[in-house]
Design a protein around this motif. Sequence first.
Motif, PDB file in Angstrom:
ATOM      1  N   TRP A   1      -2.572  16.559   7.185  1.00  0.00           N
ATOM      2  CA  TRP A   1      -3.378  15.847   6.201  1.00  0.00           C
ATOM      3  C   TRP A   1      -4.834  15.862   6.608  1.00  0.00           C
ATOM      4  O   TRP A   1      -5.172  15.768   7.789  1.00  0.00           O
ATOM      5  CB  TRP A   1      -2.856  14.420   6.059  1.00  0.00           C
ATOM      6  CG  TRP A   1      -1.454  14.422   5.542  1.00  0.00           C
ATOM      7  CD1 TRP A   1      -0.314  14.548   6.290  1.00  0.00           C
ATOM      8  CD2 TRP A   1      -1.044  14.371   4.196  1.00  0.00           C
ATOM      9  NE1 TRP A   1       0.782  14.550   5.457  1.00  0.00           N
ATOM     10  CE2 TRP A   1       0.374  14.440   4.164  1.00  0.00           C
ATOM     11  CE3 TRP A   1      -1.715  14.251   2.991  1.00  0.00           C
ATOM     12  CZ2 TRP A   1       1.111  14.403   2.999  1.00  0.00           C
ATOM     13  CZ3 TRP A   1      -0.977  14.207   1.825  1.00  0.00           C
ATOM     14  CH2 TRP A   1       0.412  14.283   1.830  1.00  0.00           C
ATOM     15  N   LEU A   2      -5.703  15.979   5.609  1.00  0.00           N
ATOM     16  CA  LEU A   2      -7.132  16.124   5.858  1.00  0.00           C
ATOM     17  C   LEU A   2      -7.902  15.443   4.742  1.00  0.00           C
ATOM     18  O   LEU A   2      -7.558  15.596   3.567  1.00  0.00           O
ATOM     19  CB  LEU A   2      -7.487  17.622   5.888  1.00  0.00           C
ATOM     20  CG  LEU A   2      -8.932  18.008   6.112  1.00  0.00           C
ATOM     21  CD1 LEU A   2      -9.295  17.819   7.577  1.00  0.00           C
ATOM     22  CD2 LEU A   2      -9.156  19.451   5.703  1.00  0.00           C
ATOM     23  N   HIS A   3      -8.961  14.676   5.108  1.00  0.00           N
ATOM     24  CA  HIS A   3      -9.855  14.176   4.072  1.00  0.00           C
ATOM     25  C   HIS A   3     -10.530  15.393   3.440  1.00  0.00           C
ATOM     26  O   HIS A   3     -10.956  16.293   4.170  1.00  0.00           O
ATOM     27  CB  HIS A   3     -10.938  13.257   4.660  1.00  0.00           C
ATOM     28  CG  HIS A   3     -10.436  11.907   5.011  1.00  0.00           C
ATOM     29  ND1 HIS A   3     -10.370  11.452   6.310  1.00  0.00           N
ATOM     30  CD2 HIS A   3      -9.981  10.902   4.230  1.00  0.00           C
ATOM     31  CE1 HIS A   3      -9.906  10.222   6.303  1.00  0.00           C
ATOM     32  NE2 HIS A   3      -9.645   9.864   5.063  1.00  0.00           N
ATOM     33  N   PRO A   4     -10.649  15.443   2.136  1.00  0.00           N
ATOM     34  CA  PRO A   4     -11.261  16.616   1.505  1.00  0.00           C
ATOM     35  C   PRO A   4     -12.790  16.592   1.599  1.00  0.00           C
ATOM     36  O   PRO A   4     -13.491  16.643   0.601  1.00  0.00           O
ATOM     37  CB  PRO A   4     -10.774  16.526   0.062  1.00  0.00           C
ATOM     38  CG  PRO A   4     -10.538  15.079  -0.169  1.00  0.00           C
ATOM     39  CD  PRO A   4     -10.105  14.512   1.154  1.00  0.00           C
TER      40      PRO A   4
ATOM     41  N   ALA B   1      -2.837   9.478  -1.246  1.00  0.00           N
ATOM     42  CA  ALA B   1      -3.529   9.975  -2.434  1.00  0.00           C
ATOM     43  C   ALA B   1      -4.961  10.404  -2.131  1.00  0.00           C
ATOM     44  O   ALA B   1      -5.525  11.223  -2.853  1.00  0.00           O
ATOM     45  CB  ALA B   1      -3.519   8.913  -3.521  1.00  0.00           C
ATOM     46  N   ALA B   2      -5.556   9.872  -1.073  1.00  0.00           N
ATOM     47  CA  ALA B   2      -6.945  10.180  -0.736  1.00  0.00           C
ATOM     48  C   ALA B   2      -7.073  11.388   0.190  1.00  0.00           C
ATOM     49  O   ALA B   2      -8.178  11.863   0.421  1.00  0.00           O
ATOM     50  CB  ALA B   2      -7.598   8.974  -0.076  1.00  0.00           C
TER      51      ALA B   2
ATOM     52  N   PRO C   1       0.832  -1.199   0.000  1.00  0.00           N
ATOM     53  CA  PRO C   1       0.000   0.000   0.000  1.00  0.00           C
ATOM     54  C   PRO C   1       0.875   1.261   0.000  1.00  0.00           C
ATOM     55  O   PRO C   1       2.021   1.233   0.438  1.00  0.00           O
ATOM     56  CB  PRO C   1      -0.801  -0.116   1.287  1.00  0.00           C
ATOM     57  CG  PRO C   1      -0.007  -1.012   2.161  1.00  0.00           C
ATOM     58  CD  PRO C   1       0.739  -1.937   1.236  1.00  0.00           C
ATOM     59  N   GLY C   2       0.298   2.341  -0.494  1.00  0.00           N
ATOM     60  CA  GLY C   2       1.021   3.607  -0.507  1.00  0.00           C
ATOM     61  C   GLY C   2       1.186   4.151   0.896  1.00  0.00           C
ATOM     62  O   GLY C   2       0.685   3.581   1.865  1.00  0.00           O
ATOM     63  N   PRO C   3       1.886   5.240   1.022  1.00  0.00           N
ATOM     64  CA  PRO C   3       2.091   5.839   2.340  1.00  0.00           C
ATOM     65  C   PRO C   3       0.757   6.188   2.998  1.00  0.00           C
ATOM     66  O   PRO C   3      -0.114   6.775   2.371  1.00  0.00           O
ATOM     67  CB  PRO C   3       2.885   7.107   2.052  1.00  0.00           C
ATOM     68  CG  PRO C   3       3.453   6.921   0.690  1.00  0.00           C
ATOM     69  CD  PRO C   3       2.528   6.005  -0.044  1.00  0.00           C
ATOM     70  N   ALA C   4       0.609   5.818   4.228  1.00  0.00           N
ATOM     71  CA  ALA C   4      -0.623   6.106   4.978  1.00  0.00           C
ATOM     72  C   ALA C   4      -0.443   7.397   5.768  1.00  0.00           C
ATOM     73  O   ALA C   4       0.638   7.688   6.275  1.00  0.00           O
ATOM     74  CB  ALA C   4      -0.949   4.958   5.915  1.00  0.00           C
ATOM     75  N   ARG C   5      -1.488   8.175   5.857  1.00  0.00           N
ATOM     76  CA  ARG C   5      -1.500   9.419   6.611  1.00  0.00           C
ATOM     77  C   ARG C   5      -2.748   9.450   7.477  1.00  0.00           C
ATOM     78  O   ARG C   5      -3.742   8.807   7.183  1.00  0.00           O
ATOM     79  CB  ARG C   5      -1.504  10.632   5.669  1.00  0.00           C
ATOM     80  CG  ARG C   5      -0.323  10.703   4.714  1.00  0.00           C
ATOM     81  CD  ARG C   5       0.954  11.019   5.477  1.00  0.00           C
ATOM     82  NE  ARG C   5       2.084  11.231   4.588  1.00  0.00           N
ATOM     83  CZ  ARG C   5       3.012  10.338   4.318  1.00  0.00           C
ATOM     84  NH1 ARG C   5       2.923   9.132   4.843  1.00  0.00           N
ATOM     85  NH2 ARG C   5       4.018  10.610   3.522  1.00  0.00           N
ATOM     86  N   THR C   6      -2.719  10.255   8.534  1.00  0.00           N
ATOM     87  CA  THR C   6      -3.851  10.384   9.446  1.00  0.00           C
ATOM     88  C   THR C   6      -4.523  11.735   9.239  1.00  0.00           C
ATOM     89  O   THR C   6      -3.866  12.772   9.258  1.00  0.00           O
ATOM     90  CB  THR C   6      -3.381  10.250  10.907  1.00  0.00           C
ATOM     91  OG1 THR C   6      -2.744   8.982  11.061  1.00  0.00           O
ATOM     92  CG2 THR C   6      -4.553  10.347  11.867  1.00  0.00           C
ATOM     93  N   CYS C   7      -5.817  11.706   9.065  1.00  0.00           N
ATOM     94  CA  CYS C   7      -6.602  12.927   8.903  1.00  0.00           C
ATOM     95  C   CYS C   7      -6.665  13.657  10.242  1.00  0.00           C
ATOM     96  O   CYS C   7      -6.986  13.050  11.265  1.00  0.00           O
ATOM     97  CB  CYS C   7      -8.005  12.562   8.421  1.00  0.00           C
ATOM     98  SG  CYS C   7      -9.155  13.948   8.359  1.00  0.00           S
ATOM     99  N   VAL C   8      -6.374  14.957  10.243  1.00  0.00           N
ATOM    100  CA  VAL C   8      -6.416  15.728  11.486  1.00  0.00           C
ATOM    101  C   VAL C   8      -7.847  15.989  11.938  1.00  0.00           C
ATOM    102  O   VAL C   8      -8.067  16.367  13.077  1.00  0.00           O
ATOM    103  CB  VAL C   8      -5.640  17.064  11.392  1.00  0.00           C
ATOM    104  CG1 VAL C   8      -4.171  16.818  11.166  1.00  0.00           C
ATOM    105  CG2 VAL C   8      -6.221  17.962  10.322  1.00  0.00           C
ATOM    106  N   GLY C   9      -8.818  15.760  11.065  1.00  0.00           N
ATOM    107  CA  GLY C   9     -10.210  15.962  11.434  1.00  0.00           C
ATOM    108  C   GLY C   9     -10.801  14.748  12.100  1.00  0.00           C
ATOM    109  O   GLY C   9     -11.053  14.734  13.299  1.00  0.00           O
ATOM    110  N   CYS C  10     -10.984  13.674  11.341  1.00  0.00           N
ATOM    111  CA  CYS C  10     -11.646  12.479  11.861  1.00  0.00           C
ATOM    112  C   CYS C  10     -10.674  11.491  12.497  1.00  0.00           C
ATOM    113  O   CYS C  10     -11.105  10.521  13.103  1.00  0.00           O
ATOM    114  CB  CYS C  10     -12.413  11.786  10.743  1.00  0.00           C
ATOM    115  SG  CYS C  10     -11.364  11.025   9.477  1.00  0.00           S
ATOM    116  N   ARG C  11      -9.382  11.718  12.347  1.00  0.00           N
ATOM    117  CA  ARG C  11      -8.321  10.857  12.865  1.00  0.00           C
ATOM    118  C   ARG C  11      -8.297   9.497  12.185  1.00  0.00           C
ATOM    119  O   ARG C  11      -7.687   8.559  12.664  1.00  0.00           O
ATOM    120  CB  ARG C  11      -8.424  10.684  14.383  1.00  0.00           C
ATOM    121  CG  ARG C  11      -8.448  11.970  15.176  1.00  0.00           C
ATOM    122  CD  ARG C  11      -7.169  12.744  15.141  1.00  0.00           C
ATOM    123  NE  ARG C  11      -6.087  11.945  15.705  1.00  0.00           N
ATOM    124  CZ  ARG C  11      -4.811  12.136  15.420  1.00  0.00           C
ATOM    125  NH1 ARG C  11      -4.462  13.093  14.599  1.00  0.00           N
ATOM    126  NH2 ARG C  11      -3.887  11.390  15.942  1.00  0.00           N
ATOM    127  N   GLY C  12      -8.957   9.382  11.044  1.00  0.00           N
ATOM    128  CA  GLY C  12      -8.933   8.142  10.272  1.00  0.00           C
ATOM    129  C   GLY C  12      -7.657   8.069   9.455  1.00  0.00           C
ATOM    130  O   GLY C  12      -7.118   9.080   9.012  1.00  0.00           O
TER     131      GLY C  12
END
Length: 105
Positions: A62-65, A31-32, A15-26
Amino acid sequence: MDQSGRTTTTTSPAPGPARTCVGCRGVGDRAALLRVVAEPDERGSLHVVPDALRRRPGRGAWLHPHPACLELAVRRKAFGRALRADVMTDVAALRAWVESEHDRP
């Protein structure tokens, strides 16, 4: 077997690099998620702006858009902690970008 004689297994690609959303913490694929950075305005105050191309200098968060994740991040004051800066709560540029991307088919 590969050239070294080790047995290899065929699995799905890493899998590509994983990041944590600062909003939902998911956690999601890089890329997403949208990278955001703090940039100074003409008076030197820092504001959160989108970095869709992931090329702006400085520490990023990082943030989910999605508007819901943006609202959670603002409510939790997550941008200041993630960017390690005193960031103004003005996220107008980021909000406009998220809403335009969210409305896109």
